[in-house]
Design an enzyme around this catalytic site. Structure first.
Site, PDB file in Angstrom:
ATOM      1  N   ASN A  13     -22.419  -3.433   5.297  1.00 24.82           N
ATOM      2  CA  ASN A  13     -22.076  -4.024   6.588  1.00 24.82           C
ATOM      3  C   ASN A  13     -23.001  -5.212   6.817  1.00 24.82           C
ATOM      4  O   ASN A  13     -24.175  -5.032   7.126  1.00 24.82           O
ATOM      5  CB  ASN A  13     -22.268  -2.962   7.693  1.00 24.82           C
ATOM      6  CG  ASN A  13     -22.058  -3.526   9.083  1.00 24.82           C
ATOM      7  OD1 ASN A  13     -21.521  -4.614   9.249  1.00 24.82           O
ATOM      8  ND2 ASN A  13     -22.500  -2.776  10.100  1.00 24.82           N
ATOM      9  N   LYS A  15     -22.995  -7.172   9.201  1.00 30.72           N
ATOM     10  CA  LYS A  15     -23.155  -7.457  10.632  1.00 30.72           C
ATOM     11  C   LYS A  15     -22.949  -8.964  10.846  1.00 30.72           C
ATOM     12  O   LYS A  15     -22.156  -9.571  10.129  1.00 30.72           O
ATOM     13  CB  LYS A  15     -24.523  -6.990  11.136  1.00 30.72           C
ATOM     14  CG  LYS A  15     -24.831  -5.556  10.709  1.00 30.72           C
ATOM     15  CD  LYS A  15     -25.963  -4.955  11.461  1.00 30.72           C
ATOM     16  CE  LYS A  15     -26.309  -3.626  10.844  1.00 30.72           C
ATOM     17  NZ  LYS A  15     -27.121  -2.787  11.701  1.00 30.72           N
ATOM     18  N   HIS A  99     -18.873   1.259  15.534  1.00 31.20           N
ATOM     19  CA  HIS A  99     -20.282   1.139  15.145  1.00 31.20           C
ATOM     20  C   HIS A  99     -21.132   1.255  16.416  1.00 31.20           C
ATOM     21  O   HIS A  99     -20.739   0.795  17.484  1.00 31.20           O
ATOM     22  CB  HIS A  99     -20.515  -0.214  14.452  1.00 31.20           C
ATOM     23  CG  HIS A  99     -21.848  -0.304  13.792  1.00 31.20           C
ATOM     24  ND1 HIS A  99     -23.005  -0.541  14.507  1.00 31.20           N
ATOM     25  CD2 HIS A  99     -22.219  -0.162  12.498  1.00 31.20           C
ATOM     26  CE1 HIS A  99     -24.034  -0.553  13.659  1.00 31.20           C
ATOM     27  NE2 HIS A  99     -23.584  -0.312  12.435  1.00 31.20           N
ATOM     28  N   GLU A 101     -23.539  -0.361  17.435  1.00 23.06           N
ATOM     29  CA  GLU A 101     -23.827  -1.640  18.101  1.00 23.06           C
ATOM     30  C   GLU A 101     -22.651  -2.058  18.983  1.00 23.06           C
ATOM     31  O   GLU A 101     -22.842  -2.646  20.048  1.00 23.06           O
ATOM     32  CB  GLU A 101     -24.159  -2.708  17.043  1.00 23.06           C
ATOM     33  CG  GLU A 101     -25.535  -2.447  16.437  1.00 23.06           C
ATOM     34  CD  GLU A 101     -25.707  -2.933  15.006  1.00 23.06           C
ATOM     35  OE1 GLU A 101     -24.898  -3.742  14.523  1.00 23.06           O
ATOM     36  OE2 GLU A 101     -26.682  -2.479  14.361  1.00 23.06           O
ATOM     37  N   GLU A 171     -24.182   8.059  11.392  1.00 22.80           N
ATOM     38  CA  GLU A 171     -25.261   7.085  11.506  1.00 22.80           C
ATOM     39  C   GLU A 171     -26.134   7.412  12.713  1.00 22.80           C
ATOM     40  O   GLU A 171     -25.807   7.017  13.852  1.00 22.80           O
ATOM     41  CB  GLU A 171     -24.682   5.684  11.698  1.00 22.80           C
ATOM     42  CG  GLU A 171     -23.818   5.207  10.566  1.00 22.80           C
ATOM     43  CD  GLU A 171     -23.852   3.693  10.443  1.00 22.80           C
ATOM     44  OE1 GLU A 171     -24.299   3.213   9.417  1.00 22.80           O
ATOM     45  OE2 GLU A 171     -23.458   3.009  11.401  1.00 22.80           O
ATOM     46  N   GLY A 177     -31.277   0.125  11.176  1.00 18.82           N
ATOM     47  CA  GLY A 177     -32.068  -1.102  11.222  1.00 18.82           C
ATOM     48  C   GLY A 177     -33.530  -0.894  11.575  1.00 18.82           C
ATOM     49  O   GLY A 177     -34.239  -1.847  11.896  1.00 18.82           O
ATOM     50  N   SER A 217     -30.707   2.791   7.517  1.00 20.87           N
ATOM     51  CA  SER A 217     -31.832   2.386   6.658  1.00 20.87           C
ATOM     52  C   SER A 217     -31.744   2.962   5.253  1.00 20.87           C
ATOM     53  O   SER A 217     -32.771   3.291   4.651  1.00 20.87           O
ATOM     54  CB  SER A 217     -33.170   2.744   7.329  1.00 20.87           C
ATOM     55  OG  SER A 217     -33.294   2.066   8.571  1.00 20.87           O
TER      56      SER A 217
HETATM   57  C1  PEP Z   1     -25.389  -0.141   9.723  1.00 23.02           C
HETATM   58  O1  PEP Z   1     -25.266  -1.318  10.011  1.00 23.02           O
HETATM   59  O2  PEP Z   1     -24.452   0.626   9.895  1.00 23.02           O
HETATM   60  C2  PEP Z   1     -26.659   0.333   9.180  1.00 23.02           C
HETATM   61  C3  PEP Z   1     -26.750   1.564   8.774  1.00 23.02           C
HETATM   62  O3  PEP Z   1     -27.680  -0.586   9.119  1.00 23.02           O
HETATM   63  P1  PEP Z   1     -29.066  -0.397   8.316  1.00 23.02           P
HETATM   64  O4  PEP Z   1     -28.724   0.036   6.924  1.00 23.02           O
HETATM   65  O5  PEP Z   1     -29.699  -1.742   8.353  1.00 23.02           O
HETATM   66  O6  PEP Z   1     -29.875   0.645   9.022  1.00 23.02           O
END
Ligand code: PEP
Length: 256
Positions: A13, A15, A99, A101, A171, A177, A217
């Protein structure tokens, strides 16, 4: 980790990162590094404006392209929105839906998430539905309730024959992040519970066919241990998908 009944899917992703001019160097490098994708499917989810380029660049490869969002409406006067059928027509295969976000910054409720899941499925695409708890919810011990509710609401009214086309990404929001990763055991525990919810709703055959990813992460160092867990069928990867070498190392971990 070739899981018998379901696909392992490693999805990146981006983003709102990188530029259209970055797509060619990225896709060239990833195609070269991940040339031997074997036991998993690889997806790269770019911003909307880069999707046509990414679809073209990954044509004739084993890498698919995904979008990061979609409209819950089919077509019409919805300025600024992008429909699932427009994405399908482009050659996009997956769409990230719900997501954290988007839930946190753009007011996406469970009802909107569910409407988007249906729009994606009706267009013949594959939704990657994101669910997960905040750190406060984990501390309060309500992770299972929160995730269970999100899964049930996202799937409400989705018929059994379509459920095999969905991917769920667990998640934990505190891990996205932040560099903090759930332990493989904690992540797998929630993924197992998500599968149990699908089993209760749709039966064992459907439940064992659904891909459940972990996201938060994930990186080349921790990917192998996470992906080795029985109910973790892949990863949704943000930061570490921005560099082809890191992303390819995670794909390698899934290929073991
Ligand atoms: C994500 O964007 O869904 C995500 C898991 O980001 P990151 O791997 O940076 O934590």
């Amino acid at each position: 980790m070739n899981k018998k009944y379901r696909k392992t899917i490693i999805a990146g992703n981006w983003k709102m990162n990188l530029l259209p001019s970055d797509v060619k160097p990225y896709t060239d490098e990833l195609r070269q590094l991940a040339g031997k994708v074997r036991h998993c499917e690889v997806v790269v989810c770019t911003p909307f404006v880069m999707l046509p380029q990414a679809v073209k660049a990954f044509r004739d490869s084993r890498i698919s392209v995904g979008a990061q969002n979609v409209s819950d409406k089919d077509s019409g006067a919805f300025t600024g929105e992008v429909s699932a059928s427009q994405l399908r027509d482009l050659g996009v295969k997956y769409v990230i839906v719900g997501h954290s976000e988007r839930r946190a910054y753009y007011g996406e409720t469970d009802e909107i998430v569910c409407a988007k899941v249906k729009a994606v499925l009706n267009a013949g695409l594959y939704p990657i539905i994101c669910v997960g708890e905040t750190s406060a919810q984990r501390e309060q011990g309500v992770t299972d309730e929160v995730v269970s509710m999100q899964v049930k609401l996202a799937l409400s009214g989705v018929p059994a024959e379509k459920v095999r086309h969905i991917v769920i990404a667990y998640e934990p929001i505190w891990a996205i992040g932040t560099g903090k990763t759930a332990t493989p055991e904690d992540a797998a525990d929630v993924c197992t519970k998500i599968r149990a919810i699908i089993r209760a709703l749709y039966g064992a055959r459907t439940a064992r066919a659904v891909t459940i990813q972990y996201g938060g992460s994930m990186n080349p160092k921790n990917a192998y241990d996470l992906l080795a867990m029985h109910d973790i069928d892949g990863g949704l990867i943000g930061g570490a998908s921005l560099k082809p070498a890191d992303f390819a190392a995670i794909i390698d971990a899934a290929n073991q």
